[in-house]
Design an enzyme around this catalytic site. Sequence first.
Site, short mmCIF file in Angstrom:
data_model
loop_
_atom_site.label_atom_id
_atom_site.label_comp_id
_atom_site.label_asym_id
_atom_site.label_seq_id
_atom_site.Cartn_x
_atom_site.Cartn_y
_atom_site.Cartn_z
N GLU A 46 10.11 -54.04 55.56
CA GLU A 46 9.01 -53.28 56.14
C GLU A 46 8.23 -54.22 57.05
O GLU A 46 8.07 -55.40 56.76
CB GLU A 46 8.08 -52.71 55.07
N CYS A 244 5.34 -47.98 53.61
CA CYS A 244 4.18 -47.16 53.99
C CYS A 244 4.10 -46.87 55.48
O CYS A 244 3.50 -45.88 55.87
CB CYS A 244 2.90 -47.84 53.52
N ASN A 375 8.49 -41.55 51.55
CA ASN A 375 8.25 -42.82 50.87
C ASN A 375 6.99 -42.71 50.02
O ASN A 375 5.92 -42.39 50.54
CB ASN A 375 8.05 -43.94 51.89
N GLU A 376 7.12 -42.97 48.75
CA GLU A 376 5.98 -42.97 47.82
C GLU A 376 5.12 -41.72 47.95
O GLU A 376 3.91 -41.76 47.77
CB GLU A 376 5.12 -44.23 48.01
#
Length: 657
Positions: A46, A244, A375-376
């Site tokens: 990331e 994120c 994502n998440e």
Amino acid sequence: MKLKKLLISGLIFLSIGASAQVKQLTIKPHQPLAQISPTMWGVFFEDINMGADGGIYAELVKNRSFEFFKPLMGWKLHQEPFSEGSVLIQNRGEAHTNNPRYARVTVDKRKQGQLTLTNEGFRGMGIKKDLRYDFSMLYKMISGKVELLVELLDQKGGVIGSTKLSPVAGQQQWTKLEGAFKSAAREEKGALRLGFEGEGIIDIDMVSLFPEDTWKKRPGGMRADMVQMLADMKPGFVRFPGGCIVEGFDLAQRYQWKKTVGPVEERQLIINRWNYEFPHRSTPDYFQTFGLGFFEYFQLCDDIGAEPLPILNCGMACQFNSGEVVPLDQLQPYIDDALDLIEFANGNASTKWGKLRAEMGHPQPFHLKMLGVGNENWGPQYLERFKIFQKALKEKHPEIKLIASSGTDPQGAKFDFLNKGLRAAHVDFIDEHYYRPPQFFFEQVKRYDNYPRNGSKVFAGEYASHTQGTSGATRNNWLAALSEAAFLTGLERNADVVQMASYAPLFAHYDGWQWAPDLIWVDNLNVVGSPSYYVQKLYATNRGTETVPALLNGAVLAGQDSLYATAAIDAASGEIILKIVNASPEQQKMELEIEGIRKWEPVAAHTILTSENLTTVNSLKDPAAVQPKTASIRLAGKKPTLLLKGYSFNVYRIKYR
């Protein structure tokens, strides 16, 4: 058995006295339990902690196209005497939305003194002695004739490399100007200075400087030393681009893969969400230029023999920030992005996106097999959006395995809701994340022992042990790594349930990090693998093909006397691969019984990762404080004895017949 309790950082270890009884570990290589997936151990990238721009992407010029919020951030204008308006930022607006700004430089030797623009780089520029540096920029000559002096500077402003370039007078179309020169000295925090001479007006854009020694010597490529650290791990997959940044603070700032492919000068810069996410680590110069885009990610996977695992936005922004969602009846463009990505990766050159991939230099498909949706993300709003993606993608591409999010936490109501709902939807993989103290990792070694053996598989997509009372690179101490080594024995033992795992985050710049701990730490010239890096590397390079029983008194060894173990066989090499963690400070003895094998080689390879001090870290001053060491040991008798040093992670490779 003489025992004493030892309390360290909230962990209670059983310290074994000299009179402790020798334990017997029984290995049953003739009773394979589960296949170990080739993708079992991978990496997750990331763009956080200056991981891409200023990190693995080797560009040395910050704000090269003047697109930051402050168009001259990273640049310093010097002119004596000063003349107002000698450097103006022009904006083409809607006529060129991807790269609207450029700098117009007016040079008049009759009215002005020397005019220079100096770029500070990303926390400086790491310059190597006797290495060639490749300079380029786009320009238009509006009027007159201007000469360009390109200079590399050391910290004191001394010139350590230079070249002089001559833009073509009367060139009214954007044209690339290139030059190369060598550095005469090593400098950790250098700078680039452009000196303008002559008389005229010149427009400049995409000012760039790359070292010659990029990965595979690709022009405009990646930092070779950082990529080599990944290649050395032999990862089964690379998960990208996040994380994120996939979600964005809001949907306008989400990661959009289509804006990261094609010519570099046409890729639209956006602010990186880690620019402002943590006020105590504010990084106002953190943007994403996408010089490292989806094509480069796929190419990286190709280079190091890893499966690509892209993660796409599911129509939801970060739920901790804006919580913005796309209405269900407006989700189709997001689904189209996923379908088009599969075509970009796997389509032939006659398709729209396959043609673009071929034009970018990769005619053959990238053989994409997996894709993450979200994502998440969590809650019913995620579940309903994932199901729409799942239906659309499986109808057109049933061969693509889909990865779904289980949220931000490995337990609790949010996790339970998604875990139940996703299993009911028969999702291929559920992505679980663990950011917890070392105690969690020691205690959760048996987490997957009672998971369903059929149905959805687990992807441990982001894990890292966070030691309390530490910050920055000191968080990556030996205690954190030791707890992870113990936890991973449970993942490998349950290889029929867990089929992928990756530490997170991957990279951090010592001078520009936002989040810690991290697997690999860098500055402008050096790369340091943390103790956690070597734990992950030892698992990945000693994977094996099948798990086999490793038992103490008939039970899996998962914390008894602070010991943890897993065993596998490598069918190709004919070896038993035994991994044992001793989380006690004392040396322990273990008798090894190998059932069902007629004979094994009397000499085995033993690799150990250890430190007597749990707070030990690898650093720029001592990058090898905790590093694997391999030696040969003799396996004497029918039940050879293994000596397990205190606070150690051990890997044994035993040849058998």
